[in-house]
Design a protein around this motif. Structure first.
Motif, PDB file in Angstrom:
ATOM      1  N   MET A 126      47.462  -0.205 -72.745  1.00  0.00           N
ATOM      2  CA  MET A 126      48.248   0.245 -71.557  1.00  0.00           C
ATOM      3  C   MET A 126      49.754   0.624 -71.903  1.00  0.00           C
ATOM      4  O   MET A 126      50.501   1.250 -71.497  1.00  0.00           O
ATOM      5  CB  MET A 126      48.375  -0.950 -70.632  1.00  0.00           C
ATOM      6  N   GLU A 127      50.290  -0.187 -73.249  1.00  0.00           N
ATOM      7  CA  GLU A 127      51.731  -0.180 -73.350  1.00  0.00           C
ATOM      8  C   GLU A 127      51.850   1.069 -74.406  1.00  0.00           C
ATOM      9  O   GLU A 127      52.786   1.187 -74.928  1.00  0.00           O
ATOM     10  CB  GLU A 127      51.943  -1.410 -74.234  1.00  0.00           C
ATOM     11  N   THR A 169      41.801  -8.753 -74.090  1.00  0.00           N
ATOM     12  CA  THR A 169      42.756  -8.782 -73.149  1.00  0.00           C
ATOM     13  C   THR A 169      44.018  -8.090 -73.915  1.00  0.00           C
ATOM     14  O   THR A 169      44.866  -7.139 -73.413  1.00  0.00           O
ATOM     15  CB  THR A 169      43.346 -10.106 -72.663  1.00  0.00           C
ATOM     16  N   TYR A 170      44.075  -8.669 -75.490  1.00  0.00           N
ATOM     17  CA  TYR A 170      45.225  -8.149 -76.172  1.00  0.00           C
ATOM     18  C   TYR A 170      45.013  -6.801 -76.394  1.00  0.00           C
ATOM     19  O   TYR A 170      46.090  -5.839 -76.253  1.00  0.00           O
ATOM     20  CB  TYR A 170      45.205  -8.731 -77.326  1.00  0.00           C
ATOM     21  N   GLU A 204      54.572   1.365 -69.680  1.00  0.00           N
ATOM     22  CA  GLU A 204      52.949   1.447 -69.705  1.00  0.00           C
ATOM     23  C   GLU A 204      52.580   2.494 -69.197  1.00  0.00           C
ATOM     24  O   GLU A 204      53.127   3.557 -68.755  1.00  0.00           O
ATOM     25  CB  GLU A 204      52.735   0.265 -68.840  1.00  0.00           C
ATOM     26  N   ASP A 217      40.540 -13.430 -75.278  1.00  0.00           N
ATOM     27  CA  ASP A 217      41.831 -13.038 -75.658  1.00  0.00           C
ATOM     28  C   ASP A 217      42.078 -11.718 -76.428  1.00  0.00           C
ATOM     29  O   ASP A 217      43.007 -11.065 -76.067  1.00  0.00           O
ATOM     30  CB  ASP A 217      42.570 -14.112 -76.437  1.00  0.00           C
ATOM     31  N   ARG A 248      46.190  -4.615 -73.414  1.00  0.00           N
ATOM     32  CA  ARG A 248      47.556  -4.641 -73.199  1.00  0.00           C
ATOM     33  C   ARG A 248      48.143  -3.701 -74.122  1.00  0.00           C
ATOM     34  O   ARG A 248      49.040  -2.862 -73.600  1.00  0.00           O
ATOM     35  CB  ARG A 248      48.121  -5.982 -73.310  1.00  0.00           C
TER      36      ARG A 248
END
Length: 332
Positions: free
Chosen positions: A95-96, A88-89, A141, A85, A92
């Motif tokens: 990407m943001e 993954t976080y 993103e 996680d 993210r």
């Protein structure tokens, strides 16, 4: 939904596994010999490796082993899940555009457009360049994916966003015009951003080399007070290229080859050798090595001044292929 803190889980699991090592040693001291062997057995058990070199042989030891099967393996599953996680976080957030950039000597580009995309591709495809590219924009993103590309989401006039992109350590900053604004609006926005960058540089007492894309040449005087180092007109090259193509067939292809690093010959910047006293010295040796000396800085007239001495801090530009350029960077 219950949210479990990763650090707390790791600390609890570590204490539990260490405690289990002492417990199994206490239950079967002769089997395990010392708590370290107990810890080895605990970890091979909860990770389902099970080498079989140590295992409990008494009923109490096996009962505790069954407890460890159920609780310990579940605990290691939670830890692995939290680690996944976390990755993954992190992905993210990247990407943001919410992660700080900590690299140095990067190219900082402000504003996303078709011209920006082409510029980024050109920079990243350049085999002689390993510099990273950082983009600031307000997109939800990242519009581009590459190992050397980083996205920062935010307002480019906000010092906080500029610091997030580590503008202090940037090699150069390029402010691009928007595709969706009229000329006046696009250049007005570019002027505002360029002014914010220069103000930031002044307050920090640093020098930031700034390049601005302008959609209309009549707006250039308005940028003078912003201390922008270089201007690029969006549509400036098209009429000149069309004229040259009409007058000299194939001229545009030569120009495009110099702009596109996919072709063999490109423009490179090199440092003058200490043995080069004049432009003529540099011209002769570079020609022998397979490179054409074309300019010093933005001065293209040095071919008519070969007897002039090369000034200190000169920036020489040559045309050659990748292999020749790499050879030039090796000679002192």
């Amino acid at each position: 939904m219950i949210r479990i803190n990763t650090a707390k889980v790791v600390v609890f699991a570590s204490l539990f596994y260490i405690a289990s090592a002492f417990i199994i040693y206490y239950i079967e001291p002769e089997t395990f010999g010392n708590p370290f062997n107990g810890l080895w057995w605990v970890l091979t058990t909860v990770t389902t490796v099970g080498f079989g070199d140590y295992y409990p042989v008494t009923v109490p030891g096996r009962i505790y082993g069954m407890f460890l099967f159920l609780f310990g393996i579940g605990l290691i599953g939670i830890i692995l899940g939290k680690i996944v996680d976390s990755f993954t976080y992190y992905g993210r957030l990247k990407m943001e555009g919410k992660l700080n950039y900590t690299g140095k000597k990067h190219f900082l580009i402000i504003g996303w457009s078709k011209n920006v995309e082409k510029t980024i591709v050109e920079l990243l495809l350049n085999r002689g360049l390993e510099t990273e590219v950082v983009l600031i924009d307000s997109l939800k993103e990242s519009p581009f994916k590459h190992d050397r590309f980083h996205y920062i989401q935010g307002n480019p006039t906000d010092p906080k966003t500029l610091r997030q992109a580590n503008i202090d350590q940037a090699d150069a900053v390029a402010v691009f015009a928007s595709d969706y604004d009229y000329e006046v609006q696009a250049d007005g926005k570019t002027l505002l951003i360029a002014s914010a960058v220069e103000r930031y540089a002044t307050e920090k007492g640093i020098d930031i080399y700034t390049i601005a894309e302008i959609t209309h040449k009549d707006h250039i005087p308005m940028f003078k007070h912003a201390d922008v180092d270089e201007f690029v007109l969006s549509s400036e090259s098209f009429p000149q290229l069309m004229t040259k193509s009409l007058m000299h067939h194939g001229a545009s292809r030569l120009y495009m080859q110099l702009l596109n690093h996919a072709y063999g010959e490109n423009i490179w910047e090199i440092e003058p050798k200490s043995s080069w006293k004049t432009y003529g010295d540099a011209f002769k040796e570079l020609t022998r090595l397979g490179a054409n000396l074309i300019a010093e800085g933005h001065d293209l007239s040095i071919v008519r001044r070969l007897d002039d001495p090369i000034p200190e801090g000169a920036r020489l530009y040559v045309i050659c292929d990748q292999q020749t350029y790499e050879k030039l960077t090796l000679i002192g």
